[in-house]
Design a protein around this motif. Structure first.
Motif, PDB file in Angstrom:
ATOM      1  N   GLN A 153       0.840  -1.203   0.000  1.00  0.00           N
ATOM      2  CA  GLN A 153       0.000   0.000   0.000  1.00  0.00           C
ATOM      3  C   GLN A 153       0.876   1.255   0.000  1.00  0.00           C
ATOM      4  O   GLN A 153       0.589   2.238  -0.674  1.00  0.00           O
ATOM      5  N   SER A 154       1.967   1.174   0.739  1.00  0.00           N
ATOM      6  CA  SER A 154       2.902   2.301   0.809  1.00  0.00           C
ATOM      7  C   SER A 154       3.473   2.606  -0.580  1.00  0.00           C
ATOM      8  O   SER A 154       3.580   3.765  -0.993  1.00  0.00           O
ATOM      9  N   TYR A 155       3.830   1.533  -1.307  1.00  0.00           N
ATOM     10  CA  TYR A 155       4.360   1.665  -2.671  1.00  0.00           C
ATOM     11  C   TYR A 155       3.292   2.256  -3.606  1.00  0.00           C
ATOM     12  O   TYR A 155       3.541   3.202  -4.351  1.00  0.00           O
ATOM     13  N   ASN A 156       2.077   1.686  -3.515  1.00  0.00           N
ATOM     14  CA  ASN A 156       1.012   2.089  -4.444  1.00  0.00           C
ATOM     15  C   ASN A 156       0.571   3.535  -4.250  1.00  0.00           C
ATOM     16  O   ASN A 156       0.272   4.227  -5.217  1.00  0.00           O
ATOM     17  N   VAL A 157       0.515   3.974  -3.004  1.00  0.00           N
ATOM     18  CA  VAL A 157       0.067   5.344  -2.764  1.00  0.00           C
ATOM     19  C   VAL A 157       1.018   6.325  -3.469  1.00  0.00           C
ATOM     20  O   VAL A 157       0.581   7.287  -4.087  1.00  0.00           O
ATOM     21  N   SER A 158       2.319   6.022  -3.431  1.00  0.00           N
ATOM     22  CA  SER A 158       3.258   6.912  -4.117  1.00  0.00           C
ATOM     23  C   SER A 158       3.190   6.738  -5.630  1.00  0.00           C
ATOM     24  O   SER A 158       3.088   7.721  -6.366  1.00  0.00           O
ATOM     25  N   LYS A 159       3.242   5.484  -6.092  1.00  0.00           N
ATOM     26  CA  LYS A 159       3.334   5.285  -7.545  1.00  0.00           C
ATOM     27  C   LYS A 159       2.001   5.620  -8.236  1.00  0.00           C
ATOM     28  O   LYS A 159       1.936   6.521  -9.075  1.00  0.00           O
ATOM     29  N   ILE A 160       0.944   4.914  -7.839  1.00  0.00           N
ATOM     30  CA  ILE A 160      -0.338   5.092  -8.537  1.00  0.00           C
ATOM     31  C   ILE A 160      -0.951   6.450  -8.175  1.00  0.00           C
ATOM     32  O   ILE A 160      -1.519   7.137  -9.026  1.00  0.00           O
ATOM     33  N   GLY A 161      -0.779   6.855  -6.930  1.00  0.00           N
ATOM     34  CA  GLY A 161      -1.289   8.165  -6.503  1.00  0.00           C
ATOM     35  C   GLY A 161      -0.672   9.286  -7.329  1.00  0.00           C
ATOM     36  O   GLY A 161      -1.364  10.198  -7.779  1.00  0.00           O
ATOM     37  N   THR A 162       0.632   9.214  -7.546  1.00  0.00           N
ATOM     38  CA  THR A 162       1.310  10.264  -8.326  1.00  0.00           C
ATOM     39  C   THR A 162       0.863  10.210  -9.794  1.00  0.00           C
ATOM     40  O   THR A 162       0.624  11.262 -10.413  1.00  0.00           O
ATOM     41  N   GLU A 163       0.732   8.989 -10.327  1.00  0.00           N
ATOM     42  CA  GLU A 163       0.228   8.838 -11.707  1.00  0.00           C
ATOM     43  C   GLU A 163      -1.129   9.525 -11.840  1.00  0.00           C
ATOM     44  O   GLU A 163      -1.369  10.294 -12.779  1.00  0.00           O
ATOM     45  N   ASN A 164      -2.014   9.246 -10.867  1.00  0.00           N
ATOM     46  CA  ASN A 164      -3.377   9.816 -10.922  1.00  0.00           C
ATOM     47  C   ASN A 164      -3.341  11.343 -10.885  1.00  0.00           C
ATOM     48  O   ASN A 164      -4.023  12.009 -11.669  1.00  0.00           O
ATOM     49  N   ILE A 165      -2.533  11.874  -9.987  1.00  0.00           N
ATOM     50  CA  ILE A 165      -2.477  13.344  -9.851  1.00  0.00           C
ATOM     51  C   ILE A 165      -1.912  13.964 -11.128  1.00  0.00           C
ATOM     52  O   ILE A 165      -2.465  14.934 -11.658  1.00  0.00           O
ATOM     53  N   LEU A 166      -0.819  13.390 -11.647  1.00  0.00           N
ATOM     54  CA  LEU A 166      -0.195  13.973 -12.844  1.00  0.00           C
ATOM     55  C   LEU A 166      -1.151  13.911 -14.037  1.00  0.00           C
ATOM     56  O   LEU A 166      -1.291  14.884 -14.781  1.00  0.00           O
ATOM     57  N   LYS A 167      -1.810  12.770 -14.220  1.00  0.00           N
ATOM     58  CA  LYS A 167      -2.705  12.608 -15.370  1.00  0.00           C
ATOM     59  C   LYS A 167      -3.883  13.563 -15.313  1.00  0.00           C
ATOM     60  O   LYS A 167      -4.293  14.133 -16.318  1.00  0.00           O
ATOM     61  N   ALA A 168      -4.426  13.749 -14.102  1.00  0.00           N
ATOM     62  CA  ALA A 168      -5.661  14.536 -13.974  1.00  0.00           C
ATOM     63  C   ALA A 168      -5.415  16.034 -14.100  1.00  0.00           C
ATOM     64  O   ALA A 168      -6.348  16.805 -14.301  1.00  0.00           O
TER      65      ALA A 168
END
Ligand code: UDP
Length: 324
Positions: free
Chosen positions: A89-104
């Protein structure tokens, strides 16, 4: 007045950043899932809109980025205890969370909060910015599973891709930030030692206590961030990957003795091997930043010593206790 999104704004560092933005009359949107942050870290303010949601939730992210001029993206898992318990979860929040923010968020300028943990276990007292850190190096900090440091490494890669595509991106690597509102719940050493001194329970030093850190005051850290945001040079490659931290070095032994003496605590000091608490993981022996780049960008930063920060925390603690 500009509109700024702060992800993770209800957390320890986030709340200081938001406070600064409100004090300088900015409009602030916070996106926070309250996993480690707390609503009570922030005031109620007409210029503040708090969206309770995760950076992993695309709908919440889309709502949060509407009309913002700047994004400060710091939503993340914090503290070794939590990170160790929930590595994926720690990994995903950084990786996928950042992807989501950048894309949006199209081409909105963005400050990405990485970590000094990306330097891995390399025992060094003068860590200069290295823009080509390998995943293996970052992951050595995680005990060779994908977790906190690998997730922040992914955040940096996403930042590099956005920079290559022409976006204004700054990546910062903070070094052991401490101060008011840092919770003792997730394992960080200073709030833990202070809490234990207050309750008389032992201070537990991992390994021999001769590991060193340079603890950085959250208030000075916050001011430094805003100076960087105003520096045109700090947004330009290769200046836009920046260590932020103090040069005052202290061992964990000295830290424990200082806090215990200052607080006149009866707590004994005990020693325990690091891998008893965190099996398969090793501690970073020395973590001190080289801040030549930071100094070049914003001038010499006047970091208080850890002793001064702790003295200030004790004054604040007493004033808060008296006010109750
Ligand atoms: N540490 C310790 N006892 C504690 C918590 C931490 O001896 O109760 C040590 C830890 O092993 C590290 C240093 O204190 O060497 C700083 O730990 P912290 O979790 O605050 O930050 P880190 O540098 O690990 O990111």
């Amino acid at each position: 007045m500009s509109k700024v999104l702060v992800t993770g704004g209800c957390g320890f560092i986030g709340s200081h950043i938001v406070e600064h933005l409100l004090n300088t009359n900015q409009e602030v949107v916070v996106l926070d899932d309250l996993s480690t942050g707390s609503r009570s870290n922030l005031p109620t303010h007409e210029n503040l809109n708090i969206i309770i949601g995760s950076v992993l939730d695309k709908e919440a992210v889309n709502e949060a980025v509407q009309g913002v001029d700047l994004i400060l993206h710091m939503a993340s898992y914090v503290g070794m205890k939590l990170v160790y318990k929930e590595p994926a979860q720690s990994y995903n929040v950084s990786k996928i969370g950042t992807e989501n923010i950048l894309k949006a968020s199209g081409d909105t300028p963005i400050l990405l909060f990485s970590t000094s943990a990306v330097y891995g276990l390399a025992a060094t007292t003068d860590i200069s910015e290295d823009n080509k850190i390998s995943l293996e190096r970052a992951q050595s900090y995680d005990g060779d599973v994908k977790s906190y440091s690998s997730g922040k490494w992914e955040l940096e890669q996403l930042g590099h891709q956005a920079i290559a595509a022409g976006r204004k991106v700054m990546i910062i690597r903070p070094f052991n930030v401490i101060g008011e509102r840092q919770s003792a719940a997730y394992g960080m050493v200073v709030p833990n030692f202070m809490k234990n001194c207050n309750t008389g329970i032992p201070l537990t030093i991992y390994d021999d206590g001769e590991q060193t850190r340079s603890f950085s005051c959250v208030k000075t850290f916050t001011k430094t961030i805003f100076k960087l945001l105003e520096s045109d040079d700090a947004w330009v490659s290769p200046n836009n990957i920046i260590n932020i931290g103090s040069h005052h070095i202290i061992s964990i032994n000295k830290l424990a003795h200082y806090i215990k003496t200052k607080m006149q605590a009866s707590s004994p000091i005990e020693y325990i091997p690091y891998d008893t608490i965190f099996p398969n993981k090793k501690d970073v022996r020395h973590r001190i930043p080289d801040t030549k780049l930071l100094t070049k960008l914003v001038g010499e930063v006047n970091w208080p010593t850890v002793e001064e920060i702790i003295d200030g925390l004790l004054v604040h603690e007493r004033a808060t206790a008296q006010a109750r």
